[in-house]
Write a protein that holds these residues in place. Structure first.
Motif, PDB file in Angstrom:
ATOM      1  N   TYR A  31       0.814  -1.227   0.000  1.00 43.59           N
ATOM      2  CA  TYR A  31       0.000   0.000   0.000  1.00 43.59           C
ATOM      3  C   TYR A  31       0.847   1.277   0.000  1.00 43.59           C
ATOM      4  N   GLN A  32       1.693   1.437   0.991  1.00 42.04           N
ATOM      5  CA  GLN A  32       2.452   2.683   1.114  1.00 42.04           C
ATOM      6  C   GLN A  32       3.419   2.898  -0.049  1.00 42.04           C
ATOM      7  N   PRO A  33       4.167   1.862  -0.480  1.00 44.43           N
ATOM      8  CA  PRO A  33       5.037   2.057  -1.648  1.00 44.43           C
ATOM      9  C   PRO A  33       4.259   2.490  -2.895  1.00 44.43           C
ATOM     10  N   MET A  34       3.022   1.994  -3.053  1.00 46.57           N
ATOM     11  CA  MET A  34       2.216   2.386  -4.210  1.00 46.57           C
ATOM     12  C   MET A  34       1.720   3.821  -4.074  1.00 46.57           C
ATOM     13  N   VAL A  35       1.379   4.234  -2.856  1.00 45.39           N
ATOM     14  CA  VAL A  35       0.983   5.633  -2.635  1.00 45.39           C
ATOM     15  C   VAL A  35       2.151   6.561  -2.966  1.00 45.39           C
ATOM     16  N   GLU A  36       3.351   6.137  -2.558  1.00 47.34           N
ATOM     17  CA  GLU A  36       4.535   6.955  -2.841  1.00 47.34           C
ATOM     18  C   GLU A  36       4.830   7.009  -4.335  1.00 47.34           C
ATOM     19  N   LEU A  37       4.539   5.920  -5.042  1.00 38.48           N
ATOM     20  CA  LEU A  37       4.793   5.887  -6.482  1.00 38.48           C
ATOM     21  C   LEU A  37       3.789   6.740  -7.254  1.00 38.48           C
ATOM     22  N   PHE A  38       2.510   6.636  -6.912  1.00 35.62           N
ATOM     23  CA  PHE A  38       1.467   7.291  -7.707  1.00 35.62           C
ATOM     24  C   PHE A  38       0.963   8.608  -7.112  1.00 35.62           C
ATOM     25  N   GLY A  39       1.230   8.832  -5.835  1.00 32.69           N
ATOM     26  CA  GLY A  39       0.753  10.063  -5.211  1.00 32.69           C
ATOM     27  C   GLY A  39      -0.678   9.946  -4.725  1.00 32.69           C
ATOM     28  N   GLN A  40      -1.153  11.011  -4.087  1.00 35.09           N
ATOM     29  CA  GLN A  40      -2.492  11.013  -3.489  1.00 35.09           C
ATOM     30  C   GLN A  40      -3.600  10.927  -4.534  1.00 35.09           C
ATOM     31  N   GLN A  41      -3.304  11.220  -5.787  1.00 29.91           N
ATOM     32  CA  GLN A  41      -4.314  11.093  -6.844  1.00 29.91           C
ATOM     33  C   GLN A  41      -4.806   9.659  -6.985  1.00 29.91           C
ATOM     34  N   GLN A  99      -8.761   3.733   0.327  1.00 32.39           N
ATOM     35  CA  GLN A  99      -8.447   2.638  -0.586  1.00 32.39           C
ATOM     36  C   GLN A  99      -7.710   3.173  -1.815  1.00 32.39           C
ATOM     37  N   LEU A 100      -6.901   2.320  -2.424  1.00 33.91           N
ATOM     38  CA  LEU A 100      -6.253   2.697  -3.676  1.00 33.91           C
ATOM     39  C   LEU A 100      -7.290   2.762  -4.792  1.00 33.91           C
ATOM     40  N   ASN A 101      -7.144   3.733  -5.652  1.00 33.73           N
ATOM     41  CA  ASN A 101      -8.026   3.892  -6.799  1.00 33.73           C
ATOM     42  C   ASN A 101      -7.471   3.055  -7.951  1.00 33.73           C
ATOM     43  N   ARG A 102      -7.953   1.829  -8.051  1.00 34.05           N
ATOM     44  CA  ARG A 102      -7.393   0.882  -9.023  1.00 34.05           C
ATOM     45  C   ARG A 102      -7.601   1.335 -10.462  1.00 34.05           C
ATOM     46  N   SER A 103      -8.743   1.939 -10.746  1.00 34.27           N
ATOM     47  CA  SER A 103      -8.995   2.391 -12.121  1.00 34.27           C
ATOM     48  C   SER A 103      -8.051   3.527 -12.491  1.00 34.27           C
ATOM     49  N   GLU A 104      -7.736   4.398 -11.544  1.00 34.87           N
ATOM     50  CA  GLU A 104      -6.804   5.490 -11.810  1.00 34.87           C
ATOM     51  C   GLU A 104      -5.390   4.950 -12.005  1.00 34.87           C
ATOM     52  N   ILE A 105      -5.008   3.976 -11.196  1.00 31.32           N
ATOM     53  CA  ILE A 105      -3.685   3.362 -11.333  1.00 31.32           C
ATOM     54  C   ILE A 105      -3.567   2.671 -12.692  1.00 31.32           C
ATOM     55  N   ALA A 106      -4.619   1.960 -13.072  1.00 33.91           N
ATOM     56  CA  ALA A 106      -4.619   1.289 -14.381  1.00 33.91           C
ATOM     57  C   ALA A 106      -4.473   2.310 -15.505  1.00 33.91           C
ATOM     58  N   ARG A 107      -5.133   3.461 -15.359  1.00 33.81           N
ATOM     59  CA  ARG A 107      -5.042   4.512 -16.377  1.00 33.81           C
ATOM     60  C   ARG A 107      -3.621   5.072 -16.444  1.00 33.81           C
TER      61      ARG A 107
END
Length: 201
Positions: free
Chosen positions: A47-57, A64-72
């Motif tokens: 979770y935290q490493p992914m937040v650091e990679l993609f940011g609060q967006q 929760q992580l926004n999976r559709s935004e990450i996929a985009r």
């Protein structure tokens, strides 16, 4: 306890094999995609490493992580996708290795099954006693994906093109289950035979 790896292309019907192993042989089944989703929950190791990679967006209001935004974000960005994979794949493998150790220590499970599309590429053969390939004819896979997931021909072609060919799986796996038949009993008989002849059970 034996550890059996299950792999194969999209639409091959791996879930049919997993359900049978779970219900008939009381196997403990781990699907790596599901494990990855669990590890991406708040508090999970990804979770935290992914937040650091993609940011609060990439974080929804509920945390929760926004999976559709990450996929985009990773779509078409190979570098970003590789960075994501470097976070997720090792964490999933660590989780699987720990679960194997835990089950062995518990001594209650005789068969553990690990399923992932990238089982070979991620070197799960180092954790498994054997890896089995679930083969299904491409025409049948396409029909199943259209019916079960509503995929278009174009999407199916793109996914299949990104996966290893049949020959690669056959070369690197110790047993092949042909799941092309409409009669699922044919698949079950092959599984029974493989488990018996390979000394897994």
């Amino acid at each position: 306890m034996k550890v059996l790896g299950i792999t194969g292309g999209v639409g091959a019907g791996k879930s049919t094999v997993l359900d049978y192993l779970r219900e008939t042989y009381s196997a403990r089944v781990i699907q790596c995609d599901e494990a990855a989703r669990e590890l991406q929950e708040p508090g999970g190791s990804c979770y935290q490493p992914m937040v650091e990679l993609f940011g609060q967006q990439a974080v929804l209001p509920d945390g929760q992580l926004n999976r559709s935004e990450i996929a985009r974000l990773v779509f078409g960005d190979r570098n970003l996708l590789e960075r994501l994979n470097r976070i997720v794949h090792p964490k999933v493998k660590e989780y699987v290795a720990e679960e194997i150790r835990r089950e062995r220590a518990g001594g209650k499970t005789s068969l553990m099954v690990i399923e992932a599309a990238l089982l070979l590429e991620e070197r799960y053969d180092l954790l498994c006693d054997e890896i089995w390939y679930i083969h299904t004819e491409e025409k049948i896979r396409r029909q199943r994906l259209k019916k079960s997931r509503g995929y278009t021909d174009e999407k199916i072609t793109g996914i299949m093109a990104a996966q290893k060919p049949d020959e690669y799986f056959r070369e690197h796996c110790q047993f092949v289950v042909d799941n092309s038949s409409d009669n699922v009993e044919n698949t079950y008989e092959q599984i029974d035979k493989g488990l018996r002849e390979h000394g897994i059970l």
